[in-house]
Design a protein around this motif. Structure first.
Motif, PDB file in Angstrom:
ATOM      1  N   ASN A 164       0.828  -1.204   0.000  1.00 52.83           N
ATOM      2  CA  ASN A 164       0.000   0.000   0.000  1.00 52.83           C
ATOM      3  C   ASN A 164       0.859   1.249   0.000  1.00 52.83           C
ATOM      4  N   SER A 206      -0.600  -6.268   5.551  1.00 51.26           N
ATOM      5  CA  SER A 206      -1.682  -7.183   5.191  1.00 51.26           C
ATOM      6  C   SER A 206      -1.380  -8.612   5.636  1.00 51.26           C
ATOM      7  N   GLN A 221      -3.878 -10.805   4.681  1.00 49.77           N
ATOM      8  CA  GLN A 221      -4.945 -11.395   3.886  1.00 49.77           C
ATOM      9  C   GLN A 221      -4.400 -12.439   2.908  1.00 49.77           C
ATOM     10  N   ASP A 237      -4.212 -11.328  -0.727  1.00 53.21           N
ATOM     11  CA  ASP A 237      -3.054 -10.496  -1.071  1.00 53.21           C
ATOM     12  C   ASP A 237      -1.813 -11.363  -1.263  1.00 53.21           C
ATOM     13  N   THR A 239       4.145 -10.735   6.538  1.00 54.21           N
ATOM     14  CA  THR A 239       3.328  -9.732   7.209  1.00 54.21           C
ATOM     15  C   THR A 239       4.197  -9.046   8.259  1.00 54.21           C
TER      16      THR A 239
END
Length: 138
Positions: A63, A93, A95, A98, A112
């Protein structure tokens, strides 16, 4: 003009606190690694185009403004000369979607970011062992 100094790790993250923290942990656990700080995917692509030798590792956040980590990863992997460049996604993230997308786009690993400051040392030691020994670290 091409850069003459070998920077073995490119850290691409728009968060200055994360940049500072990772730079400090690298200095402690892998002091021979020179870190180049970049704030987004556009800066990364421009840096790769102006260096004499590829870095040993790119740590890429997802991001970021201007060009996200996904966009930068996709653009880099489309260029044949960057196929062997190790790129590790280092992001907040956790997720699965992702992680799957990053691997599909050509990331070598997905990590992460730890929530505890002390755990950053384990991240750097892992990166050192997996990607830097024999490339820019003895």
């Amino acid at each position: 003009m091409k850069a003459s100094c070998f920077e073995c790790v490119f850290l691409v993250d728009d968060d200055e606190d994360d940049q500072f923290l990772l730079q400090q942990v690298f200095h402690q656990y892998s002091p021979e690694c020179q870190i180049r700080l970049l704030s987004n995917g556009v800066e990364l692509i421009e840096a790769l185009e102006t260096i004499n030798s590829l870095p040993a590792l790119v740590m890429l956040d997802l991001n970021m403004p201007y060009m996200s980590g996904f966009e930068a990863l996709e653009a880099i992997r489309k260029d044949e000369k960057y196929q062997s460049l190790p790129i590790v996604i280092l992001t907040t993230s956790d997720q699965q979607i992702d992680q799957q997308r990053a691997i599909q786009l050509g990331a070598n690993d997905f990590i992460t970011k730890p929530t505890l400051l002390a755990d950053y040392s384990q991240v750097v030691l892992r990166l050192r062992k997996q990607w830097l020994v024999g490339r820019c670290v003895r």
